[in-house]
Design a protein around this motif. Structure first.
Motif, short mmCIF file in Angstrom:
data_model
loop_
_atom_site.label_atom_id
_atom_site.label_comp_id
_atom_site.label_asym_id
_atom_site.label_seq_id
_atom_site.Cartn_x
_atom_site.Cartn_y
_atom_site.Cartn_z
N GLU A 97 0.77 -1.04 -0.23
CA GLU A 97 0.10 -0.40 0.42
C GLU A 97 0.79 0.91 -0.04
O GLU A 97 2.04 1.06 0.28
N ASP A 98 0.70 2.75 -0.15
CA ASP A 98 0.28 3.59 -0.35
C ASP A 98 2.00 3.72 1.95
O ASP A 98 0.88 3.44 2.44
N ALA A 160 -10.57 3.95 9.43
CA ALA A 160 -10.44 3.84 8.68
C ALA A 160 -9.27 4.80 8.45
O ALA A 160 -8.45 4.69 6.90
N GLY A 170 -5.43 4.34 10.56
CA GLY A 170 -5.65 5.16 8.71
C GLY A 170 -4.37 5.73 9.46
O GLY A 170 -4.07 6.09 10.83
N SER A 171 -4.12 6.65 8.05
CA SER A 171 -3.07 7.74 8.26
C SER A 171 -3.71 8.97 7.82
O SER A 171 -2.71 9.89 8.38
N CYS B 50 -7.57 6.59 0.36
CA CYS B 50 -7.98 4.57 0.44
C CYS B 50 -8.10 4.28 -1.11
O CYS B 50 -7.42 2.98 -0.41
N ARG B 58 -4.80 0.57 -3.26
CA ARG B 58 -3.66 0.44 -2.02
C ARG B 58 -3.70 1.40 -1.07
O ARG B 58 -2.11 1.84 -1.30
N GLY B 59 -4.48 1.84 -0.47
CA GLY B 59 -4.02 4.18 -0.11
C GLY B 59 -3.39 4.00 0.62
O GLY B 59 -3.61 2.44 1.80
N ASN B 61 -4.47 4.70 3.83
CA ASN B 61 -5.13 3.32 5.14
C ASN B 61 -5.53 2.34 5.04
O ASN B 61 -6.33 2.01 5.56
N SER B 62 -5.22 1.75 3.50
CA SER B 62 -5.82 0.18 3.29
C SER B 62 -5.04 -0.35 4.49
O SER B 62 -5.35 -1.28 4.11
N ARG B 63 -4.05 -0.75 4.93
CA ARG B 63 -2.72 -0.84 5.37
C ARG B 63 -4.50 -1.98 6.57
O ARG B 63 -4.49 -3.29 6.51
N ASP B 64 -4.83 -1.07 7.15
CA ASP B 64 -4.94 -1.79 8.51
C ASP B 64 -6.78 -2.40 8.09
O ASP B 64 -7.78 -2.31 9.20
N MET B 65 -7.16 -1.56 6.80
CA MET B 65 -8.52 -1.42 7.12
C MET B 65 -9.64 -3.11 6.60
O MET B 65 -8.38 -4.09 6.20
N LEU B 102 -17.59 1.21 5.42
CA LEU B 102 -15.65 1.54 4.38
C LEU B 102 -15.54 3.20 3.50
O LEU B 102 -14.64 4.12 3.64
#
Lengths: 230, 132
Positions: A97-98, A160, A170-171, B50, B58-59, B61-65, B102
């Motif tokens: 991911e980014d 999210a 999320g970030s 996202c 693969r934004g 924020n997507s890592r933990d979604m 989400l």
């Protein structure tokens, strides 16, 4: 020659009260903060302006922050937004991911104690428009942390974009595990209810949440500080 | 002409306006072009967090979604969704079409015209036809 002297004197007479009226804190805001933050409500509230600004607006800081937190944070600034402000300028692609592009992140100005206290005093005087917040809207009821977490993480999807625990979530939005220490309850309530009304074009959606949700999420976020951030 | 979407992606952020200009007949945002500069900017403001700078879901924020955001570069997946459904999802959120919470509702942030332009932009990104 006499005329220019008179003019200089006149300018001095006009300028002197203005300088005197500026507190030490206001002077700090003007010398160290305004290159990145608006301390006066901008005329232009466009999306283009959101892209141009370098930091969050502070013209309503007195309605947003808690003073003790401000004084502490200004002396030891810790990143609040994991991907910076504004996130889209601080991310890069990766194999997965980014990720946050740390090379684009600059440290925040750090103030000595006396300056931090003076700046905090000046910031708390910036309360913004009178109709900015729904004053007294948060009723202050205790929230079950497990119920709050369920709404925050699953039912309303806040996680999210926001972190309720360091490193998880999320970030693109500010972390919320210090929000209760950082932010005033009515600000949290009002921002969740309609972020666009406070921060036009911000990348947080307005979810049309019902009153019980607003109370529950505000209470949960406030309690996070006590349970997760310490 | 099938373009390599991955390779031209950095341009979306680094020279987004230039890219848009190239595809709207050399002028400002135009209804005749495949997408408007406003749609590109809205995507980069609201969607990238996202759906990612590569538009691949693969934004940052997507890592933990728990549910991964849709890959907008997926021609097959996106091609199966008609324009009016994409419009509905953007405006009213994932729950409105029995998808994930989400995906929030953006109808209070973008007006109908902006969302229509965003749908056209998504058709450009997925390179998957008109969706009509």
């Amino acid at each position: 020659m006499k005329l220019s002297l008179l003019a200089a004197l006149a300018m001095g007479l006009v300028a002197a009260p203005a300088v005197a009226a500026d507190s030490v804190g206001t002077g700090i805001l003007k010398s160290q903060c305004i290159s990145c933050h608006a301390i006066v409500k901008p005329d232009n509230a466009s999306l283009a302006r959101l892209w141009e600004r370098k930091g969050p607006d502070l013209y309503y800081a007195g309605s947003k922050f808690n003073r003790p937190w401000l004084e502490k944070w200004l002396q030891n600034p810790v990143r609040i937004r994991p991907a910076g402000e504004f996130y889209t300028k601080h991310i890069k692609g990766s194999d997965k991911e980014d990720v946050v592009d740390e090379s684009t992140m600059a440290p925040h100005v750090k103030l000595p104690k006396a300056d931090a206290e003076a700046a905090a005093e000046a910031l708390m005087a910036l309360t913004g428009p009178t109709d900015l917040l729904s004053k007294g809207a948060f009723k202050g009821e205790k929230v079950s942390m497990s119920m709050g977490a369920m709404f925050f993480n699953k039912l309303r999807g806040c996680a999210a974009c926001h972190q309720a625990k360091p490193g998880t979530g999320g970030s693109s939005g500010p972390e919320l595990y210090t929000a209760g220490e950082r932010l005033q309850p009515d600000y949290i309530y009002s921002y969740i209810k309609n972020p666009q009304a406070i921060d036009p074009h911000i990348w947080m959606p307005t979810l049309n949440l019902a009153e019980p949700d607003l109370q529950r999420l505000t209470g949960y976020i406030l309690q996070l500080s006590a349970s997760e951030g310490k | 002409m099938k373009m390599n979407f991955g390779q031209r992606v950095p341009a979306f952020l680094q020279a987004g306006l230039l890219v848009a200009t190239c595809f709207v007949s050399g002028g400002p945002a135009s209804a005749d072009g495949p997408y408007t500069q406003g749609a590109l900017r809205n995507y980069n403001t609201y969607c990238v967090q996202c759906h990612g700078i590569n538009r691949n879901g693969r934004g940052v924020n997507s890592r933990d979604m728990s549910v991964q955001p849709r890959d907008h570069s997926d021609a097959k997946g996106m091609g199966d969704i008609p324009n009016d459904e994409i419009f509905h999802v953007i405006k009213d959120g994932g729950l409105a079409v029995n998808k994930s919470v989400l995906m929030p509702a953006w109808g209070n942030v973008m007006n109908d015209e902006e969302i229509k332009e965003l749908v056209a932009y998504l058709r450009f990104v997925c390179n998957c036809g008109s969706g009509k």
